[in-house]
Design a protein around this motif. Structure first.
Motif, PDB file in Angstrom:
ATOM      1  N   ASN A   1       0.807  -1.221   0.000  1.00  0.00           N
ATOM      2  CA  ASN A   1       0.000   0.000   0.000  1.00  0.00           C
ATOM      3  C   ASN A   1       0.842   1.274   0.000  1.00  0.00           C
ATOM      4  O   ASN A   1       0.320   2.361  -0.275  1.00  0.00           O
ATOM      5  N   LEU A   2       2.129   1.152   0.283  1.00  0.00           N
ATOM      6  CA  LEU A   2       3.020   2.307   0.195  1.00  0.00           C
ATOM      7  C   LEU A   2       3.120   2.831  -1.228  1.00  0.00           C
ATOM      8  O   LEU A   2       3.467   3.992  -1.456  1.00  0.00           O
ATOM      9  N   LEU A   3       2.803   1.973  -2.202  1.00  0.00           N
ATOM     10  CA  LEU A   3       2.936   2.343  -3.605  1.00  0.00           C
ATOM     11  C   LEU A   3       1.626   2.829  -4.212  1.00  0.00           C
ATOM     12  O   LEU A   3       1.576   3.131  -5.412  1.00  0.00           O
ATOM     13  N   ASP A   4       0.574   2.924  -3.399  1.00  0.00           N
ATOM     14  CA  ASP A   4      -0.749   3.261  -3.941  1.00  0.00           C
ATOM     15  C   ASP A   4      -0.774   4.565  -4.723  1.00  0.00           C
ATOM     16  O   ASP A   4      -1.471   4.681  -5.735  1.00  0.00           O
ATOM     17  N   ASN A   5      -0.047   5.560  -4.263  1.00  0.00           N
ATOM     18  CA  ASN A   5      -0.156   6.901  -4.850  1.00  0.00           C
ATOM     19  C   ASN A   5       0.944   7.222  -5.851  1.00  0.00           C
ATOM     20  O   ASN A   5       1.060   8.372  -6.292  1.00  0.00           O
ATOM     21  N   ILE A   6       1.737   6.224  -6.196  1.00  0.00           N
ATOM     22  CA  ILE A   6       2.765   6.454  -7.220  1.00  0.00           C
ATOM     23  C   ILE A   6       2.095   6.531  -8.588  1.00  0.00           C
ATOM     24  O   ILE A   6       1.299   5.666  -8.954  1.00  0.00           O
ATOM     25  N   SER A   7       2.390   7.565  -9.338  1.00  0.00           N
ATOM     26  CA  SER A   7       1.825   7.705 -10.677  1.00  0.00           C
ATOM     27  C   SER A   7       2.934   7.919 -11.687  1.00  0.00           C
ATOM     28  O   SER A   7       3.887   8.664 -11.439  1.00  0.00           O
ATOM     29  N   LEU A   8       2.809   7.241 -12.796  1.00  0.00           N
ATOM     30  CA  LEU A   8       3.766   7.354 -13.891  1.00  0.00           C
ATOM     31  C   LEU A   8       3.054   7.918 -15.108  1.00  0.00           C
ATOM     32  O   LEU A   8       1.825   8.090 -15.106  1.00  0.00           O
ATOM     33  N   ALA A   9       3.797   8.206 -16.138  1.00  0.00           N
ATOM     34  CA  ALA A   9       3.192   8.736 -17.356  1.00  0.00           C
ATOM     35  C   ALA A   9       2.114   7.782 -17.859  1.00  0.00           C
ATOM     36  O   ALA A   9       2.396   6.589 -18.058  1.00  0.00           O
ATOM     37  N   PRO A  10       0.885   8.250 -18.026  1.00  0.00           N
ATOM     38  CA  PRO A  10      -0.213   7.362 -18.427  1.00  0.00           C
ATOM     39  C   PRO A  10       0.104   6.565 -19.682  1.00  0.00           C
ATOM     40  O   PRO A  10       0.612   7.102 -20.670  1.00  0.00           O
TER      41      PRO A  10
END
Length: 396
Positions: free
Chosen positions: A157-166
């Motif tokens: 869940n630590l990675l839930d808010n990681i966003s990469l280029a769509p």
């Protein structure tokens, strides 16, 4: 008695638990195809749902993690009859087979589209990939595999808010393995992949199940095993309650107080399945463990009923999907729809136009009819598996 001889016997508590979740799972699938608002509304959306509809969906949250956990546990038991090398090969081959089944057999059942414009990566996919990963890790110490499972469940869940280029390769891989909440990936203009089950969180559940398989060795007496399962179940449930009350970490969807006490409870229980959050895993697996403890020596007709389905889960899983979809075609025409309405724009599932289906009461009646219709086929195949030893039976 030699250890190998003992492990060839089916463990009834596992079959009972697996049977219970397989039957509950069918309720969700019947709802998805036959509830009149299944395509237009989310049963866990507290702004639009009702308590009955919410809990009809919510109770089925227990199915996938229990199924995956028991797959890991069964993998351990299968390993007691094989060398590590043999177990590794078996798990990798069976995992690849399950991936094929998800893409070729289950996707067809879901969509009824023979041209395969849509592929859904669901629980069979997750189990298949997790089995391949477990097959690569079985030579590691058991405690290390279990610790890896816990680390993934607790930490992802630590990675839930990681966003990469769509839609970048990294974004697709991140969703495929860790964060997907139902991502669509377009293979071309007319073919899509629906990533519903992100792989690694489910692999963590399987690794944990594999570690728990060790308590079914002969050195563990039933009372000792029951005590251990009860203790672990209690700790997991307490951890769920504490984390959920704190409302900071452990789930992508924080709960909130509502005007109604019922809806406040629903909010508290409305944990995230996609991907399976820490809170979700603690809640569902705590229930699985206590049922394993309580059914260790269960007897009676109800236990025998559940065991029939739990002894042939793959057979039941495939059959129930095709029975559901066959009935959806029948109901489609009985309700007066015509061939021009088979395809609904922007919906990958055929034979489910807007307004199709029944009320929630009708869903429950159809669910009961479907599971009862599959009882004798499952009982026949269970007996066949017990009395035959062909190699391919281990893949079904």
């Amino acid at each position: 008695m030699p250890a190998n001889a003992a492990t060839k016997q089916r463990i009834q508590s596992i079959d009972i638990l697996r049977g219970i979740i397989m039957l509950i799972m069918a309720l969700d699938h019947v709802r998805e195809y036959f509830h009149i608002s299944a395509i237009t509304s989310d049963p866990t959306n507290l702004a639009t749902t009702t308590p009955l509809l919410f809990f009809t969906r919510w109770v089925t949250h227990y199915c996938a993690p229990t199924f995956v956990f028991l797959s890991g546990l069964s993998a351990y038991l299968a390993g007691t009859r094989r060398t590590k090398s043999e177990l590794s090969g078996f798990l990798i081959k069976r995992g690849l087979w399950l991936i094929f089944v998800e893409l070729a057999v289950i996707s067809l059942a879901l969509t009824l589209d023979p041209l395969y414009h849509g592929f859904a990566l669901q629980v069979i996919w997750a189990i298949g990939v997790s089995m391949v990963l477990l097959g690569l890790l079985v030579r590691l110490p058991l405690r290390l595999i279990g610790a890896l499972g816990i680390l993934i469940i607790v930490g992802h869940n630590l990675l839930d808010n990681i966003s990469l280029a769509p839609n970048s390769p990294g974004d697709v891989l991140m969703k495929l393995f860790l964060t997907s909440r139902g991502a669509l990936v377009f293979l071309d203009k007319t073919h899509i992949v629906f990533i519903l089950y992100a792989v690694l969180p489910w692999a963590g559940v399987m690794f944990l199940g594999y570690a728990f398989g060790s308590i079914y060795q002969l050195k563990f007496t039933p009372p000792k095993r029951k005590t251990m399962l009860t203790y672990c179940s209690t700790l997991m449930f307490i951890a769920f309650v504490v984390l959920r009350l704190i409302n900071v970490y452990g789930d992508q969807s924080p709960w909130a107080v509502n005007n109604s006490n019922v809806y406040t409870v629903m909010s508290f229980l409305n944990v995230s399945k996609y991907p399976p959050s820490l809170d979700y895993c603690l809640l569902t697996l705590s229930a699985a463990l206590i049922i394993l403890a309580l059914t260790e020596e269960a007897t009676g007709k109800l236990a025998a009923f559940f065991k029939v389905y739990g002894s042939v889960p793959f057979f039941y899983y495939v059959c129930h999907f095709y029975l559901i979809r066959t009935l959806s075609i029948v109901v489609f025409f009985l309700q007066g729809y015509n061939t021009s309405q088979i395809i609904t724009p922007n919906v990958p599932f055929l034979f489910v136009p807007p307004g199709f289906g029944f009320s929630i009461g009708g869903v429950y009646l159809l669910w009961l009819a479907i599971i009862l219709a599959l009882y004798y086929p499952c009982k026949w195949f269970s007996k066949y598996k017990q009395t035959h030893a062909q190699w391919w039976l281990s893949y079904l």
